[in-house]
Design a protein around this motif. Sequence first.
Motif, PDB file in Angstrom:
ATOM      1  N   MET A   1     -13.299  -6.040  -6.497  1.00  0.00           N
ATOM      2  CA  MET A   1     -13.405  -4.671  -6.072  1.00  0.00           C
ATOM      3  C   MET A   1     -12.074  -4.250  -5.455  1.00  0.00           C
ATOM      4  O   MET A   1     -11.484  -4.996  -4.678  1.00  0.00           O
ATOM      5  N   THR A   2     -11.617  -3.060  -5.785  1.00  0.00           N
ATOM      6  CA  THR A   2     -10.372  -2.532  -5.237  1.00  0.00           C
ATOM      7  C   THR A   2     -10.662  -1.283  -4.426  1.00  0.00           C
ATOM      8  O   THR A   2     -11.377  -0.390  -4.876  1.00  0.00           O
ATOM      9  N   VAL A   3     -10.082  -1.236  -3.229  1.00  0.00           N
ATOM     10  CA  VAL A   3     -10.228  -0.089  -2.334  1.00  0.00           C
ATOM     11  C   VAL A   3      -8.838   0.488  -2.105  1.00  0.00           C
ATOM     12  O   VAL A   3      -7.929  -0.229  -1.686  1.00  0.00           O
ATOM     13  N   LYS A   4      -8.680   1.763  -2.399  1.00  0.00           N
ATOM     14  CA  LYS A   4      -7.395   2.440  -2.202  1.00  0.00           C
ATOM     15  C   LYS A   4      -7.202   2.737  -0.718  1.00  0.00           C
ATOM     16  O   LYS A   4      -8.127   3.140  -0.029  1.00  0.00           O
ATOM     17  N   GLY A   5      -5.970   2.527  -0.269  1.00  0.00           N
ATOM     18  CA  GLY A   5      -5.667   2.778   1.128  1.00  0.00           C
ATOM     19  C   GLY A   5      -4.507   3.724   1.300  1.00  0.00           C
ATOM     20  O   GLY A   5      -4.029   4.338   0.332  1.00  0.00           O
ATOM     21  N   ASP A   6      -4.056   3.840   2.514  1.00  0.00           N
ATOM     22  CA  ASP A   6      -2.923   4.690   2.856  1.00  0.00           C
ATOM     23  C   ASP A   6      -1.634   4.130   2.285  1.00  0.00           C
ATOM     24  O   ASP A   6      -1.488   2.928   2.088  1.00  0.00           O
ATOM     25  N   VAL A  26     -14.396 -13.682   3.993  1.00  0.00           N
ATOM     26  CA  VAL A  26     -13.980 -12.653   3.045  1.00  0.00           C
ATOM     27  C   VAL A  26     -12.558 -12.988   2.606  1.00  0.00           C
ATOM     28  O   VAL A  26     -11.695 -13.279   3.446  1.00  0.00           O
ATOM     29  N   THR A  27     -12.305 -12.976   1.302  1.00  0.00           N
ATOM     30  CA  THR A  27     -10.966 -13.242   0.775  1.00  0.00           C
ATOM     31  C   THR A  27     -10.517 -12.087  -0.106  1.00  0.00           C
ATOM     32  O   THR A  27     -11.341 -11.369  -0.683  1.00  0.00           O
ATOM     33  N   GLY A  28      -9.208 -11.940  -0.198  1.00  0.00           N
ATOM     34  CA  GLY A  28      -8.667 -10.881  -1.043  1.00  0.00           C
ATOM     35  C   GLY A  28      -7.169 -10.802  -0.929  1.00  0.00           C
ATOM     36  O   GLY A  28      -6.504 -11.768  -0.538  1.00  0.00           O
ATOM     37  N   GLU A  29      -6.644  -9.627  -1.253  1.00  0.00           N
ATOM     38  CA  GLU A  29      -5.201  -9.412  -1.145  1.00  0.00           C
ATOM     39  C   GLU A  29      -4.932  -7.920  -0.951  1.00  0.00           C
ATOM     40  O   GLU A  29      -5.731  -7.074  -1.341  1.00  0.00           O
ATOM     41  N   PHE A  30      -3.815  -7.648  -0.318  1.00  0.00           N
ATOM     42  CA  PHE A  30      -3.315  -6.286  -0.203  1.00  0.00           C
ATOM     43  C   PHE A  30      -2.166  -6.178  -1.191  1.00  0.00           C
ATOM     44  O   PHE A  30      -1.235  -6.975  -1.144  1.00  0.00           O
ATOM     45  N   LYS A  31      -2.245  -5.225  -2.094  1.00  0.00           N
ATOM     46  CA  LYS A  31      -1.206  -5.050  -3.101  1.00  0.00           C
ATOM     47  C   LYS A  31      -0.510  -3.720  -2.868  1.00  0.00           C
ATOM     48  O   LYS A  31      -1.157  -2.696  -2.686  1.00  0.00           O
ATOM     49  N   ASN A  32       0.823  -3.767  -2.853  1.00  0.00           N
ATOM     50  CA  ASN A  32       1.620  -2.568  -2.678  1.00  0.00           C
ATOM     51  C   ASN A  32       1.875  -1.962  -4.053  1.00  0.00           C
ATOM     52  O   ASN A  32       2.673  -2.477  -4.826  1.00  0.00           O
ATOM     53  N   SER A  33       1.195  -0.863  -4.360  1.00  0.00           N
ATOM     54  CA  SER A  33       1.392  -0.190  -5.641  1.00  0.00           C
ATOM     55  C   SER A  33       2.375   0.975  -5.516  1.00  0.00           C
ATOM     56  O   SER A  33       2.580   1.714  -6.475  1.00  0.00           O
ATOM     57  N   PHE A 118     -11.956  -1.409   7.556  1.00  0.00           N
ATOM     58  CA  PHE A 118     -10.611  -1.832   7.924  1.00  0.00           C
ATOM     59  C   PHE A 118      -9.730  -0.597   8.034  1.00  0.00           C
ATOM     60  O   PHE A 118      -9.799   0.287   7.179  1.00  0.00           O
ATOM     61  N   PRO A 119      -8.906  -0.509   9.093  1.00  0.00           N
ATOM     62  CA  PRO A 119      -8.085   0.686   9.297  1.00  0.00           C
ATOM     63  C   PRO A 119      -7.223   1.032   8.084  1.00  0.00           C
ATOM     64  O   PRO A 119      -6.556   0.171   7.512  1.00  0.00           O
ATOM     65  N   GLY A 120      -7.278   2.316   7.681  1.00  0.00           N
ATOM     66  CA  GLY A 120      -6.469   2.800   6.568  1.00  0.00           C
ATOM     67  C   GLY A 120      -7.151   2.738   5.222  1.00  0.00           C
ATOM     68  O   GLY A 120      -6.583   3.162   4.217  1.00  0.00           O
ATOM     69  N   PHE A 121      -8.383   2.199   5.174  1.00  0.00           N
ATOM     70  CA  PHE A 121      -9.112   2.068   3.923  1.00  0.00           C
ATOM     71  C   PHE A 121     -10.501   2.668   4.074  1.00  0.00           C
ATOM     72  O   PHE A 121     -11.081   2.646   5.162  1.00  0.00           O
ATOM     73  N   THR A 122     -11.058   3.163   2.966  1.00  0.00           N
ATOM     74  CA  THR A 122     -12.427   3.628   3.012  1.00  0.00           C
ATOM     75  C   THR A 122     -13.356   2.420   3.116  1.00  0.00           C
ATOM     76  O   THR A 122     -12.983   1.297   2.758  1.00  0.00           O
TER      77      THR A 122
END
Length: 129
Positions: A1-6, A26-33, A118-122
């Motif tokens: 699942m991907t959540v768009k952030g600021d 909970v595991t995942g990654e933050f990707k800078n697009s 999480f701050p900055g994400f829906t």
Amino acid sequence: MTVKGDKGLDMIIHGAKRDSGGFLTVTGEFKNSASSRVTTPLEWSGNEEAVAGTGPSLAGMTLVDSRDKKRYYVLRDTDNRPLTTTSYDSGIDAGKSLSFFAQFPAPAQGTSEVDLQFPGFTTATIEIS
């Protein structure tokens, strides 16, 4: 699942796994697009004085169990350090990722999904495996 952030950051959630010890990881990654480096927000570390001295962390992440009306915070070790990714670089270069984990108390056995905040994400509803 991907959540768009600021600021062009995406939070990609790989999973939320319950273990036999009563924890949920909970595991995942933050990707800078975005096309340039993004500085990670201070709010990610949370605002507790006890964790402020640990440096950058994801202690601001919470889980909400809507069924049982409970909020879960990132666990702390015996030295009050958050059980999550810490001491990462203060920014993520364009096209790069930052892998993460965050450990929480596990919700009741009958709970199969929780809301990740999480701050900055829906808010993202994630399934527990």
